[in-house]
Scaffold this active site. Structure first.
Site, PDB file in Angstrom:
ATOM      1  N   ARG A   1       0.757  -1.273  -0.032  1.00  0.00           N
ATOM      2  CA  ARG A   1      -0.120  -0.080  -0.061  1.00  0.00           C
ATOM      3  C   ARG A   1       0.999   1.461   0.021  1.00  0.00           C
ATOM      4  NH1 ARG A   1      -5.552   0.343   3.074  1.00  0.00           N
ATOM      5  NH2 ARG A   1      -6.403   2.305   2.097  1.00  0.00           N
ATOM      6  N   CYS A   2       1.846   1.217  -1.120  1.00  0.00           N
ATOM      7  CA  CYS A   2       2.714   2.577  -0.967  1.00  0.00           C
ATOM      8  C   CYS A   2       3.200   2.660  -2.483  1.00  0.00           C
ATOM      9  CB  CYS A   2       3.832   2.153  -0.037  1.00  0.00           C
ATOM     10  SG  CYS A   2       5.515   2.439  -0.716  1.00  0.00           S
TER      11      CYS A   2
ATOM     12  N   GLU B   1      -2.935   5.659  -0.744  1.00  0.00           N
ATOM     13  CA  GLU B   1      -1.746   5.072  -0.081  1.00  0.00           C
ATOM     14  C   GLU B   1      -1.244   6.029   1.132  1.00  0.00           C
ATOM     15  OE1 GLU B   1      -0.240   1.873  -3.329  1.00  0.00           O
ATOM     16  OE2 GLU B   1       0.478   4.055  -3.419  1.00  0.00           O
TER      17      GLU B   1
END
Ligand SMILES: Cc1cc2nc3c(=O)[nH]c(=O)nc-3n(C[C@H](O)[C@H](O)[C@H](O)COP(=O)(O)OP(=O)(O)OC[C@H]3O[C@@H](n4cnc5c(N)ncnc54)[C@H](O)[C@@H]3O)c2cc1C
Lengths: 290, 801
Positions: free
Chosen positions: B383-384, B753
């Site tokens: 999630r980045c 994110e």
């Protein structure tokens, strides 16, 4: 996480279950709530050829008072313990401990008998049972024996229970008014096992501690009883210094297994800290009741 | 123009950009009507399971599958030997490396795929996998990346022997993958040598895992008669999967049908191609029957791509007032046994060079060394957006370290260093052109909302009484929306994205995209973007993604790219629809196009409000009455190649209390202000923020995949891997500022994110701030109670008076 194949039977009575256990020659496992056994089967740590589901045996359920003891059927679920008015009044330590066990889903199916019989030192009932000086009724096709919780635990996943025996009933004392009790459990999150926990049951006469039981969860191969700490406090007016000494004595008997929750040093210290907190709370409660 | 209230009602009915539309996805999911890969059941379908290595590093001496093959119901046991003739025993990774599909003579990490068993059902497959006898010769292993490039370190990848030129740089050691340098080293060194103050800190961002609810899996069905392959797969980027499968299998891409049905969370884990997918395909082709492979949770945590594992050394040079003069960062990146990072091809450390953050730092230099170790491969963004979390973490930690060193307040030092609104577009020292931002405004709003000064006073009082309280700030800048095809590609395919709209005669529409929702609410929000653009209520616009036969090509959903890329394509395709609709409206109203103006859901003749055609009228006319020379129908396609990334930002504040005697960290308050530009749907944004912050909390407080010296993975199940429940999860307060992206068609920047990227440093900074009065400048994550207690105990803070 796929178990090997197994057969399944669901007897309707204790004697049928005992007959099945007898026939199966150690190849069977009793299935209660399944919340310890099924994970072990999924990891293939346990590979029983037969599961004997004791969930359909009415005689294994229920909570009732008999004299100054409360008899609890082994298949009584954690949630039933939580909701019992009798326990709340006569042995409030038990529902207090149950609140710390797993989460509502697990407590819906998990049973007190399974939690005790599993022999996992991480479970919360075993130390509680030792502190309460409970008794367990073990039945086999050959008969019945009643054993003390204090003698029951021999090692990790290793108890007095024989392969052909069933734990049918748990007997805990009615706690006399003025009994102080506490269960202090340190855990990472809801549904997790204890990093360390301490259970204390005590009674005071005036300021003096007349009787005290101190037991520990998940800091040794079995639930531990801190006897030296108990001896130290018995007969004395418990002050901060004694609490500290008792905590140190409790720490001395710990031999926890290292895991991601902590190394030995941490878990030992936490057993000490939980002991301090449990003794203090138990004393407060004992005083509050007077 | 209609009367104001009527106008308002029409706008409401439209459900366009900015409205709080409820998630359209949930009705199905909460009724158990989802359709995930594991729900796919085909006649004659077989099931696969892996034999995995118990060792981190070992030579395979022999594999004996005879007992397994003799088990009734077993159809095949595939090993590298079987895949070799097809040249499928190895596969290319997105990072320019190769990865063994099934271990070829040697295993390089514990749980590596060694053989693939195919059987009638999942249970037989598991039994048979247990019966495959593999003889191993255990080899010395490398589990500490700091030892990976020792002269005598065991060689992890003999297949690369002699290949001293890697995909990204020369290799200087047999366990070296690449060295990636950005920035001006000489100028940075000079700035450091002349600086009034310098600080340095070693900061490890531990290995963790996205661990979505649904694990990875695939169903492959090869149709021998037509030579066609259908693949249902847990993928965030199904079109790329189709291209890769076509390339690997030699099948015509048109005969490969890839479908990502409902995907139960991805977080980057479902970007790459896994051995299980390849084995299911090969097994289906060779057996002529559909084959399903679904990994279990242990396999997922142990062998499916991990996140992070960056060993960073950060340095800041500054003047005495805390004005930063230069940044220097070295990273030792632990990639495991194969470089399977899922970054755009030219970016071996992703966009780590966003590590100057929200600050005006004139010179900087970054050097990343990637190394092999005997651990599972991965390095996806959890999630980045491509190593942005690590980048944000290092700068947000380092600025705190500098503040502590100089005795400057941690909010104040940020305000002194922020890039100012008038500096945008801002060219960073490490090469990014920030599109827009107003960092000081965001932070000031947060400080005020939380009474920051009051919190600092309370902290001082608490400290005097022996309590530990920490206040953490994080003022991060993200870089998302990859990306311009001139700098971003995956295996050679540019990272554009797409939208295709078809308006039906009665005025409803379907739009298809190259992205793939895994919880981001595309059905809800894409329809809102389109509603505003084409004047058809979002309720009447169907959104479809995931089927490569029907959806236009796109690079998928990760790195917060969907809104910046496909969302932009939606707006632009919508504008094409509207342009054609204008022609039709002009024709119907017998006026010139210039005489028309757009009003929510219709074209109106300027100054004559009752002379109008609604989009519903126009849609009908598109199929029977178009102006001469115009094609009938009302469709549009847009492939959007973004001119730049977008740069969402945020200011987070976290307050923690620490139990001195147990090391437990309690999050008392978390205030999150985000700026994602134009806000398409506030409740969806809030949902994304809450989810991302909870992941950040999990990462900071407990998520880790540690290995012991022998390369054994400790704790690869949910018994150990920390997934917080609602009980532990902090309560969040959310807030926002709006600084639109100047280059995005609707000014939106992407938000999925941000909370994870910015949240982790806020939690970390809060915990460490609690120790700042005793001189602690850094503690590595995770802040599980045993680690925090270690620090308390070492400092004697757990002593009872
Ligand atoms: C997520 C999760 C979290 C948990 N957290 C905790 C926790 O915090 N604290 C805690 O104490 N426990 C916890 N547990 C364990 C849980 O309480 C189990 O329910 C309990 O340990 C076993 O009880 P059961 O009824 O499920 O027994 P089962 O799993 O069915 O059986 C356990 C074992 O006991 C044997 N057995 C069961 N009943 C009898 C009987 N009457 N006679 C003889 N043998 C018998 C079985 O053969 C088996 O070997 C957790 C479990 C899960 C899944």
């Amino acid at each position: 996480m796929i178990p090997p194949s197994f057969s399944y039977r669901a007897p309707a009575t204790v004697s049928e279950a005992l007959a099945l256990l007898n026939e199966s020659d150690g190849e069977a496992k009793v299935l209660a709530g399944g919340h310890s056994l099924l994970p072990m089967m999924k990891f293939r740590f346990a590979e029983p050829a037969l599961l004997i589901d004791i969930g359909r045996i009415p005689e294994l359920k229920g909570i009732r008072q008999v004299g100054n003891r409360i008899h609890i059927g082994a298949m009584t679920t954690e949630n039933e313990l939580l909701e019992s008015a009798l326990l709340k009044e006569k042995c409030p330590l038990l529902p207090e401990v149950v609140r710390w066990i797993a989460d509502p889903q697990v407590r819906n199916r998990g049973t007190i008998g399974g939690d005790i019989a599993h022999g996992d030192p991480a479970n919360d009932h075993p130390a509680t049972m030792r502190a309460l000086e409970a008794e367990f009724v073990l039945k086999s096709a050959d008969g019945e024996r009643v054993v003390a919780a204090d003698d029951f635990y021999l090692g990790t996943y290793y108890t007095l229970l024989e392969a052909n025996e069933l734990l049918t009933e748990i007997r805990v004392p009615v706690l006399p008014p003025g009994t102080g009790y506490a269960y202090k459990k340190l855990k990472r999150k809801t549904g997790d096992f204890a990093i360390a926990a301490a259970c204390v049951v005590l009674s005071l006469t005036g300021d003096k501690c007349e009787r005290i039981a101190i037991t520990l969860t998940n800091v040794g191969p079995t639930p531990l009883r801190a006897e030296t700490a108990e001896k130290l406090l018995t007969g004395k007016a418990i002050d901060d210094q004694l609490v500290e000494q008792a905590a140190q004595l409790a720490m001395e008997i710990c031999d926890p297994a290292e895991d991601l929750r902590g190394d030995k040093e941490y878990k030992i210290h936490m057993a000490g800290e939980m002991t301090r907190r449990a003794i203090r709370e138990a004393i407060d409660r004992a005083r509050g009741r007077k | 123009m209609g009367i104001p209230t009527e106008h308002y009602t029409r706008k409401e009915k439209l459900g366009g950009v900015g409205c709080e539309r409820r998630r359209k996805e949930d009705a199905r999911f909460i009724q158990g009507k989802g359709n995930y890969v594991d729900d796919i059941k085909l006649p004659g379908m077989l099931h696969g399971d892996f034999v995995r290595s118990p060792y981190a590093h070992a030579r395979i001496k022999s594999i004996d599958a005879s007992a397994a093959l003799a088990l009734p119901g077993v159809h095949a046991v595939l090993t590298a030997k079987d895949l070799k003739p097809l040249n499928l025993h190895w596969m290319p990774t997105l990072a320019g490396d190769v990865q063994a599909v099934l271990a070829d003579e040697k295993v390089g990490f514990q749980y590596q795929e060694v053989a693939f068993v195919v059987a009638d059902d999942r249970y037989i497959a598991a039994d048979a996998a247990d019966m495959v006898k593999v003889e191993y010769e255990v080899l010395p292993c490398v589990s500490d990346p700091h030892r990976a490039m020792d002269p005598d370190a065991p060689e992890i990848r003999p297949d690369l022997a002699g290949k001293m030129q890697g995909a990204h740089s020369a290799r200087k050691h047999h366990n070296h993958i690449f060295t990636w340098e950005v920035g001006d080293k000489a100028a940075t060194d000079l700035a450091f040598s002349m600086a009034e103050v310098t600080v340095k800190e070693k900061i490890w961002y531990p290995r963790n895992h996205g661990s979505p609810l649904e694990t990875c899996g695939a169903v492959a069905a090869f149709d021998k008669a037509n030579g066609e392959l259908k693949l249902w797969v847990t993928s965030q980027a199904p079109h790329v999967v189709r291209t890769v499968v076509a390339q690997l299998s030699g099948l015509d891409e048109a005969r490969v049908h890839v479908v990502a049905p409902d995907v139960g969370g991805g977080f980057g884990v479902k970007v790459g191609i896994y051995p299980g997918y390849v084995c299911a395909i090969v097994a289906s082709i060779s057996l002529g029957r559909p084959v399903k492979w679904i990994e279990d949770r242990v396999e997922h945590l142990a062998a499916t791509a991990f996140g992070r594992d960056y060993h960073m050394t950060g340095e800041l040079a500054a003047d005495k007032d805390g004005r930063i003069k230069a940044l220097r960062v070295h990273v030792l990146a632990d990639h495991g046994a194969f470089d399977s990072c899922a970054d755009p091809s030219k970016w071996p450390a992703g966009f780590f060079n966003i590590c100057t953050g929200s600050y005006d730092i004139k010179v900087a230099y970054v050097c990343v060394d990637g190394v092999y170790t005997n651990k599972a491969p991965g390095g996806v963004s959890y999630r980045c957006s491509f190593r942005v979390t690590e980048a944000s973490y290092i700068i947000e930690r380092m600025i705190d370290v500098l503040a502590q060193r100089l005795g400057i307040d941690k909010a104040e030092i940020r305000l002194r260093n922020f890039i100012k609104p008038e500096q945008f577009p801002y060219m960073s020292a490490l090469g990014w052109e920030y599109d827009s931002g107003n960092y000081a405004e965001g932070l000031r709003k947060v400080l005020e909302a939380c009474d920051y000064a009051g919190l600092r006073r309370e902290q001082a009082e608490k400290r005097a009484r022996g309590y530990l309280m920490g206040i953490g700030l994080s003022t991060f800048t993200e870089i998302v929306g990859a990306g311009p095809t001139k700098i971003c590609d995956i295996l050679g395919v540019g990272m554009f994205d797409s939208c295709e709209i078809r308006v039906h005669p009665t005025g409803s529409a379907i739009a298809r995209f190259g992205t793939k929702d895994q919880g981001q609410s595309h059905r809800t929000t894409y329809a809102q973007i389109l509603a505003t653009e084409i004047g058809i209520p979002s309720e009447n616009i169907m959104i479809e993604e995931g089927d490569t036969d029907t959806a236009p090509y796109g690079l998928g959903t990760y790195g917060s790219r969907s809104t910046p890329t496909a969302g932009a394509a939606a707006a632009r395709a919508g504008r094409k629809i509207r342009a054609k609709a204008r022609k039709i409206a002009a024709h119907l109203l017998e006026v010139s196009e210039d005489d028309l103006e757009w009003d929510v859901d219709r074209f109106v003749v300027k100054g004559v409000p009752d002379q109008m055609k609604t989009m519903k009228d126009i849609a009908w006319a598109a199929y029977n009455n178009v102006p001469p020379g115009l094609e009938p129908g009302l469709e549009a396609v847009d492939y959007y190649d973004p001119p730049n990334m977008t740069y969402p930002s945020g200011a987070y504040l976290c307050v923690v209390d620490i139990d001195r005697y147990t090391g437990e960290v309690k999050v008392r308050r978390f205030y999150a202000l985000d700026d994602c530009g134009t806000r398409i749907n506030p409740i969806i944004i809030d949902g994304q923020i809450h989810g991302g912050l909870t992941e950040a909390f999990a990462v900071a407080m407990g998520q880790e995949l540690p290995y012991d010296k022998e390369g054994n993975l400790l704790g690869a199940s949910l018994l150990d891997y920390f997934i917080p429940t609602a009980v532990e999860t902090p309560k969040y307060e959310t807030d926002f500022t709006v600084t639109p992206s100047p280059h995005h068609p609707i000014g939106a920047k992407g938000v999925g994110e941000s909370p994870h990227v910015g949240g982790v440093s806020a939690f970390s900074n809060a915990v460490i701030d609690a120790f700042s009065h005793v001189g602690v400048t850094h503690i590595d994550m995770p802040y599980k109670s045993c680690n925090v207690w270690k620090m308390l105990h070492a400092l004697g803070l757990d002593k009872r008076e």
